[in-house]
Design a protein around this motif. Structure first.
Motif, short mmCIF file in Angstrom:
data_model
loop_
_atom_site.label_atom_id
_atom_site.label_comp_id
_atom_site.label_asym_id
_atom_site.label_seq_id
_atom_site.Cartn_x
_atom_site.Cartn_y
_atom_site.Cartn_z
N GLU A 127 0.90 -1.32 -0.05
CA GLU A 127 -0.02 0.05 0.01
C GLU A 127 1.04 1.29 0.00
OE1 GLU A 127 -3.13 -0.01 -0.37
OE2 GLU A 127 -3.58 -2.20 -0.26
N GLY A 128 0.75 2.18 -0.89
CA GLY A 128 1.43 3.39 -0.99
C GLY A 128 0.80 4.51 0.10
N PRO A 129 1.79 5.70 0.20
CA PRO A 129 1.54 6.45 1.32
C PRO A 129 0.38 7.34 0.97
CG PRO A 129 3.86 6.77 -0.12
CD PRO A 129 3.07 5.63 -0.64
N ALA A 130 -0.43 7.35 -0.07
CA ALA A 130 -1.70 7.78 -0.14
C ALA A 130 -2.53 7.17 0.65
CB ALA A 130 -1.93 7.82 -1.61
N ILE A 131 -2.53 5.88 0.85
CA ILE A 131 -3.65 5.33 1.94
C ILE A 131 -3.22 5.72 3.08
CG2 ILE A 131 -4.26 2.77 2.74
CD1 ILE A 131 -5.14 3.39 -0.24
N LEU A 132 -2.08 5.85 3.48
CA LEU A 132 -1.75 6.32 4.99
C LEU A 132 -2.37 7.82 5.21
CD1 LEU A 132 1.83 4.89 5.62
CD2 LEU A 132 -0.32 4.29 6.75
N ILE A 133 -1.86 8.77 4.13
CA ILE A 133 -2.47 10.08 4.31
C ILE A 133 -3.90 9.87 4.36
CG2 ILE A 133 -2.77 12.06 2.88
CD1 ILE A 133 0.00 11.46 1.66
N HIS A 134 -4.71 9.23 3.47
CA HIS A 134 -6.15 9.14 3.61
C HIS A 134 -6.67 8.59 4.88
CE1 HIS A 134 -10.00 6.48 3.07
NE2 HIS A 134 -10.28 7.58 2.43
N HIS A 135 -6.12 7.47 5.61
CA HIS A 135 -6.62 6.87 6.74
C HIS A 135 -6.27 8.23 8.06
CE1 HIS A 135 -6.18 2.58 5.55
NE2 HIS A 135 -7.49 3.20 4.99
N VAL A 136 -5.18 8.89 8.16
CA VAL A 136 -4.86 9.57 9.13
C VAL A 136 -5.57 10.83 9.16
CG1 VAL A 136 -2.93 11.15 10.04
CG2 VAL A 136 -2.47 8.70 9.33
N SER A 137 -5.74 11.20 7.76
CA SER A 137 -6.30 12.81 7.43
C SER A 137 -7.85 12.50 7.85
CB SER A 137 -6.44 13.08 6.06
OG SER A 137 -6.78 12.21 5.30
N ALA A 138 -8.26 11.14 7.52
CA ALA A 138 -9.97 10.90 7.90
C ALA A 138 -10.21 10.64 9.13
CB ALA A 138 -10.39 9.44 7.22
N ILE A 139 -9.19 10.01 10.01
CA ILE A 139 -9.22 10.03 11.41
C ILE A 139 -9.28 11.42 12.04
CG2 ILE A 139 -8.32 9.21 13.62
CD1 ILE A 139 -7.35 6.59 11.79
N ALA A 140 -8.32 12.08 11.64
CA ALA A 140 -8.21 13.56 12.43
C ALA A 140 -9.50 14.39 12.04
CB ALA A 140 -6.81 14.21 11.74
N ALA A 141 -10.01 14.27 10.64
CA ALA A 141 -11.14 15.14 10.44
C ALA A 141 -12.43 14.67 11.23
CB ALA A 141 -11.41 15.15 9.17
N TRP A 142 -12.67 13.18 11.13
CA TRP A 142 -13.85 13.08 12.00
C TRP A 142 -14.04 13.03 13.41
CZ3 TRP A 142 -14.13 12.22 6.93
CH2 TRP A 142 -15.07 11.96 6.30
N ALA A 143 -12.67 13.00 13.91
CA ALA A 143 -12.42 13.14 15.22
C ALA A 143 -12.80 14.51 15.82
CB ALA A 143 -10.77 12.89 15.74
N LEU A 144 -12.50 15.56 14.97
CA LEU A 144 -12.81 17.02 15.13
C LEU A 144 -14.46 17.29 14.83
CD1 LEU A 144 -9.82 18.78 13.30
CD2 LEU A 144 -10.10 18.57 15.53
N TYR A 145 -14.93 16.47 13.86
CA TYR A 145 -16.47 16.59 13.75
C TYR A 145 -17.03 16.18 15.13
CZ TYR A 145 -15.18 16.60 8.63
OH TYR A 145 -14.63 17.16 7.39
N LEU A 146 -16.51 15.09 15.58
CA LEU A 146 -17.15 14.52 16.91
C LEU A 146 -16.91 15.57 18.16
CD1 LEU A 146 -16.77 10.80 16.32
CD2 LEU A 146 -18.78 11.81 16.44
#
Length: 265
Positions: A127-146
Motif C-alpha cells: 500500500e502506498g503513502p496515499a492510503i496512509l494519508i487518507h486514513h490519518v487525515s480521515a481519522i483527524a477530520a472525523w475526530a474533530l467533527y465529533l
C-alpha cells in the motif's frame, strides 16, 4: 472548557459515542474473524495459496470486512440525510442529529480499524503513502467533527463515498480467484469506474464544495486552525479521490483495450 475554545456545547455526548465506538470496533473485528473462519471452506485452494504469501490472507480478510462495513457506514449516512434533509443544504455549521453522531462514530471507528490492519501488515501489504494519508487525515477530520460538534453534514458526504468499496474489493477478489479474463471482472471494473465517478467525483466534490460555501461563516465561528483544518481535510480527500480516479480510468482503458494493462490493471 468548550466555551474557552470558542466552541458552543454542541459535541456528541461521550456517553453516546463511546458505546457505539466499542460496538463498531467489535463489528469490524467480527467481520475480519468471520472471513478467517469461513474462507478455508468457501475457497479452500485459493485461501491456502494466500496463506503461503505473507500478509495475503490478512488482506483478503480485511477486504471482506471492508465490503461488509461499506454498507453500514454509507447506509447510516444516507439514513441520517433522509431523517433530516435540511443537513443537505443547511448554513448551520453546527447542525447535527443523533443519526449524524452515530454515522460519524461508525466511520471513524472503521478507519481506525483499517489503519491498525495496515500498520500490522505494514511490511507485507503493498500500500502506498496515499492510503496512509487518507486514513490519518480521515481519522483527524472525523475526530474533530465529533469533538467539536460541527461539520456533520460534510462527514455524511465522506461516509457515502464508502459505496464504491464493494466494487474495489470485488475487483481484488476476482483477480485473486484468477478470473481476470472473465466478463464479470470487466463488468465490475466498468461499474467501479462509473461508481467512483458518480459518488466520489461528481457527488462528493460538488456537495462538499456546496456545504463549505454555505457554511463559510465557519471563519468567524471557529478558531482559525479549526476552520483551516475543516477545509484542508476536505481538500485532501478531494485530491486523493481525483488522483485515484485518474488511475482507475487508465487501468480500465488498458483492461478493455488489451495489452500489458491486463497484467497490472
Amino acid at each position: 472548557r468548550r466555551r474557552r475554545m470558542g466552541l458552543p456545547s454542541a459535541a456528541c455526548d461521550d456517553l453516546t459515542v463511546l458505546p457505539f465506538a466499542a460496538f463498531f470496533s467489535l463489528l469490524s473485528f467480527s467481520w475480519f474473524i468471520l472471513s478467517r473462519l469461513l474462507m478455508p471452506y468457501v475457497i479452500p485452494k485459493t485461501y491456502a495459496k494466500l496463506g503461503r504469501e505473507p500478509g495475503a490472507q490478512g488482506y483478503w480478510d480485511a477486504s471482506f470486512a471492508s465490503t461488509a462495513n461499506s454498507f453500514v457506514t454509507a447506509g447510516l449516512a444516507i439514513h441520517a440525510f433522509m431523517r433530516s434533509p435540511s443537513l443537505m443544504t443547511s448554513e448551520d455549521l453546527y447542525l447535527k442529529t443523533p443519526e449524524t453522531c452515530v454515522s460519524a462514530t461508525a466511520f471513524v471507528t472503521w478507519v481506525c480499524f483499517e489503519l491498525c490492519c495496515q500498520l500490522y501488515y505494514l511490511r507485507q501489504w503493498r500500500e502506498g503513502p496515499a492510503i496512509l494519508i487518507h486514513h490519518v487525515s480521515a481519522i483527524a477530520a472525523w475526530a474533530l467533527y465529533l469533538q467539536g460538534g460541527y461539520g456533520h453534514a460534510l462527514s455524511l458526504v465522506g461516509s457515502i463515498c464508502e459505496l464504491t468499496n464493494p466494487f474495489m474489493n470485488m475487483r481484488y477478489f476476482l483477480a485473486t480467484l484468477e478470473l481476470r479474463a472473465s466478463r464479470l471482472y470487466v463488468l465490475n471494473g466498468v461499474a467501479f469506474v462509473l461508481a467512483w465517478l458518480a459518488v466520489r467525483v461528481c457527488y462528493a466534490l460538488a456537495h462538499g464544495c456546496f456545504l463549505i460555501y454555505r457554511q463559510q461563516a465557519m471563519w468567524t465561528q471557529l478558531p482559525p486552525w479549526r476552520a483551516a483544518a475543516f477545509v484542508g481535510f476536505y481538500c485532501v480527500g478531494a485530491a486523493l479521490n481525483s488522483f485515484w480516479f485518474v488511475k482507475l480510468v487508465k487501468g480500465a482503458y488498458m483492461v478493455i483495450y488489451g495489452g500489458k494493462g491486463k497484467k497490472t490493471a
